[in-house]
Design an enzyme around this catalytic site. Structure first.
Site: not given
Ligand SMILES: NC(=O)c1ccc[n+]([C@@H]2O[C@H](COP(=O)([O-])OP(=O)(O)OC[C@H]3O[C@@H](n4cnc5c(N)ncnc54)[C@H](OP(=O)(O)O)[C@@H]3O)[C@@H](O)[C@H]2O)c1
Length: 321
Positions: A131
């Site tokens: 982002c």
């Molecule tokens: N948030 C942002 O603004 C943003 C922007 C750009 C890129 N990103 C990237 O996109 C990715 C997801 O971000 P997010 O904000 O959606 O994160 P999030 O809200 O923390 O969601 C990540 C999901 O991954 C799963 N998870 C958590 N721990 C895990 C583990 N140890 N092994 C396997 N699965 C696991 C869980 O899903 P389940 O419980 O459903 O399995 C969790 O809900 C990250 O790499 C982040 O850096 C985020």
């Protein structure tokens, strides 16, 4: 119709993908995989989707889907793909940092349409940009495209709390974040690597520093970045350069007045403003971290990979007030 699967279904970026894909005219959502919520209805977690879908989180995968979105934290996407094989024709879009840096061991294309559209259209594996990286790249890559980054680049950026994902931490807890402001990872943010690689893709000899100070803002969505560097040309030259660089961009626009988050939150747009003070060019960029900074850009890339109109499903409405 394209069949799509989402992995990491309970998180923020997965929630945004669901909101877009459920309304996308060319996509059938096949499954939403979740390790923590399998069996529960999607709308019990992403509660605004009540009445929009009867889907339930799944504990199993359809390995034949046309496109798979990985919405997992850093390090988990590569691990997941090592443990789960998909059809040879499944296209994979990863939202984490795992494949953003090019390495000989993987064939992921960096998914910034403003510089890599042709490669994205041919890609089977796509690394969706970060982002902050998107906001900073879009601010400085026009200069790099003409070899005009002659000096260090200084960047100050602020992100909302959704940038940190759903897991609760000290710095995302409401009582800490509210009425507060703080800097973190000064000069060490993980996105500096991908930004530097993109700059060097356009300006091979670039060897100066990109000095980035990220900040945590007291709001939930949006990224506001100011970048500045030495620039010898006139403001008109700079504006013409940015206008022409983004002439074909579907969501990136140069504007002539102050830019702010209310213009972009809930949209897939990035707005840029270019100003000159003395010999410094200042570029302000704003975007929604969960849309142009993540899930919106992932769908933009999917549209390109499947030969669809780039904006399909992404004509979103800003909240504004
Ligand atoms: N948030 C942002 O603004 C943003 C922007 C750009 C890129 N990103 C990237 O996109 C990715 C997801 O971000 P997010 O904000 O959606 O994160 P999030 O809200 O923390 O969601 C990540 C999901 O991954 C799963 N998870 C958590 N721990 C895990 C583990 N140890 N092994 C396997 N699965 C696991 C869980 O899903 P389940 O419980 O459903 O399995 C969790 O809900 C990250 O790499 C982040 O850096 C985020």
């Amino acid at each position: 119709m394209i069949s799509a699967g989402i992995v990491g279904g309970a998180g923020y970026t997965a929630g945004e993908l669901l909101r877009i894909l459920l309304r996308h005219p060319e996509v059938h959502l096949d499954f939403v995989f979740s390790t923590s919520q399998a069996g529960k209805s999607v709308s019990s977690i992403h509660q605004d989707l009540l009445g929009e879908t009867d889907l339930h989180f799944s504990g199993s995968l359809n390995r034949e889907v046309d496109v798979l979105f990985l919405c997992l934290g850093h390090g988990n996407s590569e691990k997941f793909l090592n443990e789960h094989a998909f059809s040879e024709t499944t296209r994979i879009i990863d939202l984490s940092t795992d494949f953003r840096e090019s390495r000989p061991e993987h064939a992921f294309v960096y998914g910034l349409p403003e510089i890599n559209r042709a490669e994205i259209q041919q890609a089977q594996f796509l690394a969706n940009p970060g982002c902050f990286a998107t906001a900073i790249n879009l601010a400085i890559l026009p200069l790099a495209s003409k070899g005009m980054l002659e000096d260090e680049v200084h960047v100050n950026g602020v992100t909302g709390s959704t940038g940190a994902g759903t897991s609760l931490s000290g710095t995302t807890h409401f009582s800490w974040r509210d009425n507060n402001f703080s800097a973190y990872k000064a000069f060490e943010h993980q996105h500096i690597k991908e930004i530097t690689e993109n700059v060097k893709q356009l300006q091979t000899g670039f060897s100066s520093d990109i000095n980035f100070i990220p900040n945590r803002g007291n709001f939930s969505r949006g990224i506001h970045v100011t970048s500045y560097t030495s620039f010898q040309g006139s403001l008109e030259t700079a504006r013409e350069l940015y206008e022409s660089f983004y002439a074909d961009a579907a969501f990136t626009f140069l504007v002539d007045q102050e830019v702010h988050l209310k213009q972009v939150v809930n949209t897939n747009k990035c707005l840029l403003r270019v100003q000159k003070f003395g010999n410094k060019l200042v570029i302000t960029s704003v975007l929604d971290n969960l849309l142009k900074g993540a899930s919106g850009q992932a769908v933009q890339n999917m549209n390109l990979m499947f030969g669809m109109e780039e904006t399909t499903g992404l004509r979103l409405k800003a909240t504004y007030f």
